[in-house]
Scaffold this motif. Structure first.
Motif, PDB file in Angstrom:
ATOM      1  N   LYS A 419      66.565 -29.701  59.429  1.00 10.02           N
ATOM      2  CA  LYS A 419      65.543 -28.791  58.912  1.00 10.02           C
ATOM      3  C   LYS A 419      66.132 -27.822  57.897  1.00 10.02           C
ATOM      4  CE  LYS A 419      62.342 -28.805  62.846  1.00 10.02           C
ATOM      5  NZ  LYS A 419      61.789 -28.007  63.981  1.00 10.02           N
ATOM      6  N   ALA A 420      67.346 -27.329  58.210  1.00  9.71           N
ATOM      7  CA  ALA A 420      68.002 -26.403  57.290  1.00  9.71           C
ATOM      8  C   ALA A 420      68.422 -27.104  56.003  1.00  9.71           C
ATOM      9  CB  ALA A 420      69.211 -25.774  57.971  1.00  9.71           C
ATOM     10  N   LYS A 421      68.844 -28.354  56.097  1.00  8.20           N
ATOM     11  CA  LYS A 421      69.337 -29.079  54.928  1.00  8.20           C
ATOM     12  C   LYS A 421      68.216 -29.602  54.046  1.00  8.20           C
ATOM     13  CE  LYS A 421      72.215 -33.062  53.615  1.00  8.20           C
ATOM     14  NZ  LYS A 421      73.094 -34.158  54.102  1.00  8.20           N
ATOM     15  N   TYR A 422      67.176 -30.194  54.666  1.00  5.18           N
ATOM     16  CA  TYR A 422      66.162 -30.899  53.896  1.00  5.18           C
ATOM     17  C   TYR A 422      64.900 -30.088  53.628  1.00  5.18           C
ATOM     18  CZ  TYR A 422      69.081 -34.933  55.041  1.00  5.18           C
ATOM     19  OH  TYR A 422      70.133 -35.800  55.173  1.00  5.18           O
ATOM     20  N   GLY A 423      64.661 -29.029  54.411  1.00  8.94           N
ATOM     21  CA  GLY A 423      63.484 -28.192  54.191  1.00  8.94           C
ATOM     22  C   GLY A 423      62.182 -28.968  54.297  1.00  8.94           C
ATOM     23  N   LYS A 424      61.345 -28.867  53.256  1.00  6.02           N
ATOM     24  CA  LYS A 424      60.029 -29.516  53.297  1.00  6.02           C
ATOM     25  C   LYS A 424      60.143 -31.041  53.311  1.00  6.02           C
ATOM     26  CE  LYS A 424      59.423 -29.356  48.271  1.00  6.02           C
ATOM     27  NZ  LYS A 424      58.563 -28.851  47.154  1.00  6.02           N
ATOM     28  N   ASP A 425      61.261 -31.567  52.802  1.00  3.55           N
ATOM     29  CA  ASP A 425      61.441 -33.026  52.834  1.00  3.55           C
ATOM     30  C   ASP A 425      61.557 -33.541  54.264  1.00  3.55           C
ATOM     31  OD1 ASP A 425      61.388 -33.574  50.067  1.00  3.55           O
ATOM     32  OD2 ASP A 425      63.444 -32.854  49.860  1.00  3.55           O
ATOM     33  N   TRP A 426      62.076 -32.694  55.164  1.00  2.94           N
ATOM     34  CA  TRP A 426      62.173 -33.103  56.562  1.00  2.94           C
ATOM     35  C   TRP A 426      60.787 -33.232  57.192  1.00  2.94           C
ATOM     36  CZ3 TRP A 426      65.479 -35.528  59.381  1.00  2.94           C
ATOM     37  CH2 TRP A 426      65.343 -35.536  60.765  1.00  2.94           C
ATOM     38  N   THR A 427      59.873 -32.345  56.793  1.00  2.00           N
ATOM     39  CA  THR A 427      58.489 -32.423  57.272  1.00  2.00           C
ATOM     40  C   THR A 427      57.842 -33.715  56.801  1.00  2.00           C
ATOM     41  OG1 THR A 427      58.328 -30.008  57.204  1.00  2.00           O
ATOM     42  CG2 THR A 427      56.256 -31.246  57.313  1.00  2.00           C
ATOM     43  N   ILE A 428      58.090 -34.084  55.557  1.00  2.00           N
ATOM     44  CA  ILE A 428      57.546 -35.338  55.018  1.00  2.00           C
ATOM     45  C   ILE A 428      58.133 -36.528  55.767  1.00  2.00           C
ATOM     46  CG2 ILE A 428      57.439 -36.813  52.967  1.00  2.00           C
ATOM     47  CD1 ILE A 428      57.554 -34.221  51.283  1.00  2.00           C
ATOM     48  N   TYR A 429      59.444 -36.475  56.035  1.00  2.00           N
ATOM     49  CA  TYR A 429      60.100 -37.559  56.772  1.00  2.00           C
ATOM     50  C   TYR A 429      59.486 -37.715  58.166  1.00  2.00           C
ATOM     51  CZ  TYR A 429      63.673 -39.821  59.646  1.00  2.00           C
ATOM     52  OH  TYR A 429      64.317 -40.631  60.537  1.00  2.00           O
ATOM     53  N   CYS A 430      59.239 -36.608  58.843  1.00  2.00           N
ATOM     54  CA  CYS A 430      58.681 -36.664  60.201  1.00  2.00           C
ATOM     55  C   CYS A 430      57.258 -37.213  60.212  1.00  2.00           C
ATOM     56  CB  CYS A 430      58.719 -35.281  60.847  1.00  2.00           C
ATOM     57  SG  CYS A 430      60.392 -34.734  61.275  1.00  2.00           S
ATOM     58  N   LYS A 431      56.546 -37.091  59.103  1.00  5.91           N
ATOM     59  CA  LYS A 431      55.218 -37.709  59.018  1.00  5.91           C
ATOM     60  C   LYS A 431      55.345 -39.218  58.897  1.00  5.91           C
ATOM     61  CE  LYS A 431      52.823 -33.724  57.026  1.00  5.91           C
ATOM     62  NZ  LYS A 431      52.127 -33.159  55.836  1.00  5.91           N
ATOM     63  N   HIS A 432      56.390 -39.669  58.201  1.00  5.92           N
ATOM     64  CA  HIS A 432      56.639 -41.116  58.090  1.00  5.92           C
ATOM     65  C   HIS A 432      57.149 -41.686  59.417  1.00  5.92           C
ATOM     66  CE1 HIS A 432      56.172 -42.164  53.787  1.00  5.92           C
ATOM     67  NE2 HIS A 432      56.463 -40.891  53.575  1.00  5.92           N
ATOM     68  N   VAL A 433      58.006 -40.919  60.108  1.00  2.00           N
ATOM     69  CA  VAL A 433      58.591 -41.364  61.382  1.00  2.00           C
ATOM     70  C   VAL A 433      58.311 -40.269  62.422  1.00  2.00           C
ATOM     71  CG1 VAL A 433      60.655 -42.274  62.506  1.00  2.00           C
ATOM     72  CG2 VAL A 433      60.430 -42.456  60.025  1.00  2.00           C
ATOM     73  N   PRO A 434      57.122 -40.289  63.037  1.00  8.09           N
ATOM     74  CA  PRO A 434      56.718 -39.167  63.900  1.00  8.09           C
ATOM     75  C   PRO A 434      57.375 -39.135  65.273  1.00  8.09           C
ATOM     76  CG  PRO A 434      54.994 -40.835  63.813  1.00  8.09           C
ATOM     77  CD  PRO A 434      56.044 -41.254  62.829  1.00  8.09           C
ATOM     78  N   TYR A 435      57.959 -40.242  65.709  1.00 10.29           N
ATOM     79  CA  TYR A 435      58.503 -40.287  67.068  1.00 10.29           C
ATOM     80  C   TYR A 435      60.026 -40.187  67.046  1.00 10.29           C
ATOM     81  CZ  TYR A 435      53.783 -41.801  68.079  1.00 10.29           C
ATOM     82  OH  TYR A 435      52.416 -41.858  68.166  1.00 10.29           O
ATOM     83  N   ALA A 436      60.564 -39.506  68.057  1.00 10.69           N
ATOM     84  CA  ALA A 436      62.007 -39.282  68.117  1.00 10.69           C
ATOM     85  C   ALA A 436      62.744 -40.418  68.823  1.00 10.69           C
ATOM     86  CB  ALA A 436      62.298 -37.962  68.820  1.00 10.69           C
ATOM     87  N   PHE A 437      62.252 -40.832  69.990  1.00  8.44           N
ATOM     88  CA  PHE A 437      62.988 -41.778  70.835  1.00  8.44           C
ATOM     89  C   PHE A 437      62.264 -43.087  71.134  1.00  8.44           C
ATOM     90  CE2 PHE A 437      64.450 -37.467  72.105  1.00  8.44           C
ATOM     91  CZ  PHE A 437      65.791 -37.588  71.704  1.00  8.44           C
TER      92      PHE A 437
END
Length: 442
Positions: A419-437
């Motif tokens: 989150k600290a490194k990617y900022g808003k790009d991390w939010t976009i990534y989590c929309k593409h891959v919403p599940y952790a495990f």
């Protein structure tokens, strides 16, 4: 992540974890000796001291066994052939890229041949590790603590430090030296990677083989539960060795400093705690003299099935991600190490470009969840515990419980960093891959 931010509860947490980490392997050793792997409850403190002396006192033979093994792996790391791989640029060292001689696979094969020769000739029988389990454990703990102190103060003295909090105990626990290296026989050897890949997992495998050989000598058979543990460890350790060239870019090598936490767990914690299931099976088969009674072949078949499938996901998912990164950096070199599982290299994979210049893979296993290898790792750990079903108990399940907690904590640390490194790009990534495990669940 700010350089002053503390994890694990800061100094009190570091102290607690160091005490707990010393307690667990010795408790397991005493449990195996006096309670057949069950809960160990000495009748008095004097009784505990007497049991400890009898089981875990260091011996010269244990000292030479352990230090000889470590020294041999150090020599192998400096001399055997392997791929030379560049690590990631280190921001705290003016983006310097260290080189790594990834020859763990050569060390693995040479070690196996050497151990087989020593056992066959009777010079060093494999059962010596099982016979001196507690003594070798004690030597490993003492050596890891002494090495931690030496590394810490040497780094301070030579000013090879980074991201310090200036809380002495916490810095000792987390480490202050990022890239500890020594030059031996004209070659630079990265001590952190040596301990991470070889000293921990190779010794663990030898401890488990020792238990299996001990069982075979007693009953002229290796039981299915022991075979399950042996197979699981062989797959896991071989994968670590054949994929060593992927490790220089991992979190442990690139970011984690080499402090007490990594030194202790790689040199003592991992091999002796993770070997518990094999020794649980061994001591109970020796106690009852009925090594095959009570084995559920249905459960064994299920465990083998889950193990192989989880291993496949674990191996192929990590290969996909690491080879994707290496291809982007132009450092990918095809390997012929056995086994090369299907779908371990992605052709023209989908990924997200980020503003910081990095890329985030959203293809292969990584389009289903963000940590497929963590889920597979937990499944394999659970199979280790279920191999002990023949003699029900609580302690065999310590490892999967401990490992799951560690993985979840590691995941939260990774998420904070991303989150600290990617900022808003991390939010976009989590929309593409919403599940952790697990896709569709968590």
């Amino acid at each position: 992540m700010s350089k002053e931010e503390k994890e694990f509860g800061g100094t009190p947490g570091a102290i607690g974890l160091m005490i707990f980490s010393h307690f667990v392997p010795f408790y397991f050793a005493l449990s195996l000796r006096y309670s057949s792997g069950g809960l160990y409850c000495p009748s008095s403190f004097d009784g505990f001291i007497e049991n400890f002396k009898e089981t875990c006192s260091p011996t010269w033979s244990a000292f030479f066994l352990y230090t000889g093994f470590c020294f041999l792996q150090l020599i192998f790391a400096a001399t055997l052939p392997g791929l030379v791989i560049k690590g990631l640029p280190v921001p705290t060292e003016n983006n310097r890229q260290y080189t790594y001689n990834c020859n763990a696979l050569s060390s693995w094969y040479v070690t196996l041949v050497l151990v087989a020769i020593l056992h066959a000739t009777g010079l060093v029988p494999l059962t010596i590790l099982a016979d001196q389990f507690g003594s070798v454990l004690c030597v490993a703990v003492i050596c890891s603590d002494i090495l931690s102190i030496i590394i810490h103060f040497y780094a301070l003295q030579t000013k090879q430090t980074c991201r310090m909090t200036h809380s002495p105990i916490y810095d000792f626990f987390m480490g202050v030296w990022l890239n500890p290296r020594i030059r031996i026989l004209g070659q630079d050897v990265d001590l952190k990677m040596l301990a991470e890949v070889r000293l921990s997992w190779l010794l663990l495998f030898l401890l488990i083989v020792s238990a299996a050989v001990k069982q075979y000598e007693a009953f002229h058979t290796i039981t299915w539960p022991m075979m399950l543990i042996l197979t699981a460890q062989l797959l896991y350790i071989n994968a670590c060795m054949k994929g060593e060239e992927c490790i220089p870019t991992t979190w442990d090598i690139f970011y984690e400093k080499w402090g007490w936490m990594l030194i202790y767990w790689n040199l003592a914690g991992v091999p002796f705690v993770y070997a518990f299931q094999a020794y649980y099976i061994l001591v109970n088969s020796l106690r009852t003299q009925k090594p095959t009674e009570g084995v559920s072949m249905t459960l064994i078949i299920v465990c083998f099935t889950v193990l192989f499938f989880a291993y496949y996901i674990w191996d192929s998912s990590q290969a996909q991600k690491n080879r994707f990164r290496m291809k982007q950096r132009g450092t990918y070199v095809p390997r012929k190490a056995f086994p090369q599982v299907p779908w371990n290299t992605l052709e023209n994979p989908k990924y997200l470009k980020t503003e910081c210049g990095s890329t985030l893979l959203i293809d292969g296993w990584w389009k289903y969840c963000r940590k497929p290898h963590y889920t597979a790792d937990i499944c394999m750990a659970t199979c280790w515990a279920l191999s002990c079903h023949q003699w029900p108990g609580l302690l065999p399940y310590f490892y999967p419980a401990f490992f799951t907690g560690m993985i979840i904590h590691r995941y939260t640390r990774d998420i904070a960093r991303c989150k600290a490194k990617y900022g808003k790009d991390w939010t976009i990534y989590c929309k593409h891959v919403p599940y952790a495990f697990i896709p569709g669940l968590i």
